[in-house]
Design an enzyme around this catalytic site. Structure first.
Site, PDB file in Angstrom:
ATOM      1  N   GLY A  99       0.180  -4.470 -40.011  1.00 29.43           N
ATOM      2  CA  GLY A  99       0.087  -3.992 -41.308  1.00 29.43           C
ATOM      3  C   GLY A  99       0.549  -2.114 -41.361  1.00 29.43           C
TER       4      GLY A  99
ATOM      5  N   GLU B 107       0.348  -8.452 -30.032  1.00 25.66           N
ATOM      6  CA  GLU B 107       0.630  -7.450 -30.660  1.00 25.66           C
ATOM      7  C   GLU B 107      -0.838  -6.173 -31.180  1.00 25.66           C
ATOM      8  OE1 GLU B 107       1.583 -10.181 -34.581  1.00 25.66           O
ATOM      9  OE2 GLU B 107      -0.827  -9.726 -34.398  1.00 25.66           O
TER      10      GLU B 107
ATOM     11  N   ASN C 144       2.708 -15.555 -40.564  1.00 28.93           N
ATOM     12  CA  ASN C 144       1.534 -15.610 -40.299  1.00 28.93           C
ATOM     13  C   ASN C 144       1.760 -15.629 -41.628  1.00 28.93           C
ATOM     14  OD1 ASN C 144      -1.026 -15.139 -40.392  1.00 28.93           O
ATOM     15  ND2 ASN C 144      -1.238 -13.773 -39.225  1.00 28.93           N
ATOM     16  N   TRP C 145       1.134 -16.686 -42.955  1.00 27.31           N
ATOM     17  CA  TRP C 145       1.358 -15.282 -44.195  1.00 27.31           C
ATOM     18  C   TRP C 145      -0.119 -14.920 -44.429  1.00 27.31           C
ATOM     19  CZ3 TRP C 145       2.738 -20.711 -47.878  1.00 27.31           C
ATOM     20  CH2 TRP C 145       4.092 -20.676 -47.319  1.00 27.31           C
ATOM     21  N   LYS C 146      -0.564 -15.138 -43.325  1.00 23.78           N
ATOM     22  CA  LYS C 146      -2.568 -14.658 -43.857  1.00 23.78           C
ATOM     23  C   LYS C 146      -2.723 -15.312 -45.345  1.00 23.78           C
ATOM     24  CE  LYS C 146      -1.298 -10.826 -41.428  1.00 23.78           C
ATOM     25  NZ  LYS C 146      -1.708  -9.716 -40.883  1.00 23.78           N
TER      26      LYS C 146
ATOM     27  N   HIS D 138      -6.184 -13.810 -33.263  1.00 22.55           N
ATOM     28  CA  HIS D 138      -5.033 -12.981 -33.736  1.00 22.55           C
ATOM     29  C   HIS D 138      -7.231 -11.311 -34.203  1.00 22.55           C
ATOM     30  CE1 HIS D 138      -4.091 -10.178 -37.423  1.00 22.55           C
ATOM     31  NE2 HIS D 138      -2.715 -11.511 -36.643  1.00 22.55           N
TER      32      HIS D 138
ATOM     33  N   GLY E  45       4.109 -10.786 -40.326  1.00 24.88           N
ATOM     34  CA  GLY E  45       2.389 -10.941 -41.546  1.00 24.88           C
ATOM     35  C   GLY E  45       3.761 -10.933 -42.504  1.00 24.88           C
TER      36      GLY E  45
ATOM     37  N   SER F 289       4.760  -5.004 -38.522  1.00 28.63           N
ATOM     38  CA  SER F 289       5.413  -3.886 -38.832  1.00 28.63           C
ATOM     39  C   SER F 289       6.531  -4.467 -38.778  1.00 28.63           C
ATOM     40  CB  SER F 289       5.125  -2.840 -38.457  1.00 28.63           C
ATOM     41  OG  SER F 289       4.007  -2.210 -39.340  1.00 28.63           O
TER      42      SER F 289
HETATM   43  P1  PGA Z   1       2.209  -7.086 -40.219  1.00 23.21           P
HETATM   44  O1  PGA Z   1       1.106  -8.373 -39.767  1.00 23.21           O
HETATM   45  O2  PGA Z   1       3.961  -7.518 -39.964  1.00 23.21           O
HETATM   46  O3  PGA Z   1       2.297  -6.737 -41.548  1.00 23.21           O
HETATM   47  O4  PGA Z   1       2.388  -6.332 -39.843  1.00 23.21           O
HETATM   48  C1  PGA Z   1       1.170  -8.724 -38.164  1.00 23.21           C
HETATM   49  C2  PGA Z   1       0.444  -9.640 -37.909  1.00 23.21           C
HETATM   50  O5  PGA Z   1      -0.730  -9.321 -37.893  1.00 23.21           O
HETATM   51  O6  PGA Z   1       0.548 -10.990 -37.166  1.00 23.21           O
END
Ligand code: PGA
Length: 254
Positions: free
Chosen positions: A172, A166, A9-11, A96, A233, A212
């Site tokens: 994050g 999640e 998930n590149w956001k 999400h 992420g 994370s």
């Molecule tokens: P992260 O995000 O790996 O940066 O914690 C995961 C996500 O939001 O899918």
């Protein structure tokens, strides 16, 4: 043994098309060397088209991070499930916590899941508690969230749903959730899915963990957490970290 699934998930990253192409190229090359793992990249909409390879759509599959539940019409800024499907998108992340935080209710999430599966794609349905309390009431909240997010989804579509557990507090963050807790909670998530649909569907469903995950902790979470894969992420746009993560997951024999 069913294959593991890693979804990136590149956001809202990266800032340029060149960088996006670079990440796709490296991810595709790494994915091509794996034996036990399928890989999906979910870039922002603007990079989706260039991420899809017409020649080789299977080595690295492409997903989207969002979708409208409307079919078409006057919805400025929105992208429909039919548009994504037509482009070659195979997965869409739905529910999400960042989308829930900007207004998506369980009912809206449920409408989006329905739109995705009806269009012939797989919905990556995210669920997770905001906080954990000693008394365990978060489990009730998690159950309600999952049930309500599936409320509009017909049983026939269960096979097209991938569950991504999640915990919001681990997204994050500095550290992922403890692998043992991941094991316990993903068993719970699968149980709720089983109650909504059937035990058979629940046994076949993929349950991913997200929050994370990186190349350092991926191996341990796989082994102890016994998940079917990860929703990743930050590390999914971090090279060569993501390549290392893919190798670590692929090395885990079932
Ligand atoms: P992260 O995000 O790996 O940066 O914690 C995961 C996500 O939001 O899918």
């Amino acid at each position: 043994m069913s294959k593991k699934l890693i979804i990136g998930n590149w956001k809202m990253n990266p800032s340029t098309l060149d960088e996006a192409k670079n990440i796709i190229r490296k991810t595709r090359t790494a994915a091509g060397k794996l034996h036990n793992t399928n890989v999906v990249a979910c870039p922002p909409f603007v990079f989706v088209f260039s991420a899809i390879s017409k020649r080789d759509p299977d080595t690295l599959e492409v997903g989207a991070q969002a979708v409208s539940f409307e079919e078409d019409g006057p919805h400025t800024g929105e992208v429909s499930a039919a548009m994504l499907k037509n482009l070659g998108v195979r997965y869409v992340i739905v529910g999400h916590s960042e989308e829930r935080a900007s207004g998506d209710t369980d009912d809206v999430v449920s409408k989006r899941v329905k739109a995705v599966v009806e269009a012939g794609m797989k919905a990556v349905l995210c669920v997770g508690e905001k906080v954990r309390d000693e008394g365990g009431t978060y489990l009730e909240a998690l159950k309600d969230q999952l049930r309500n997010s599936l409320a509009r989804v017909p049983a026939t579509a269960a096979k097209n749903i991938i569950l991504a557990y999640e915990p919001v507090w681990a997204i994050g963050a500095q550290e992922a959730m403890q692998a043992q807790q991941i094991l316990e909670t993903t068993i719970f998530v699968r149980k709720v899915f089983s109650d909504v649909f059937s035990q058979n569907q629940a046994m076949k469903a993929l349950v991913l963990y997200g929050g994370s995950v990186n190349f350092r902790n991926a191996h341990e979470i796989m082994i102890i957490g016994k998940v079917d894969g990860f929703l990743v992420g930050r590390e999914s746009v971090n090279m060569p970290g993501f390549v290392e993560l893919l190798k670590a997951v692929d090395a885990v024999a079932d």
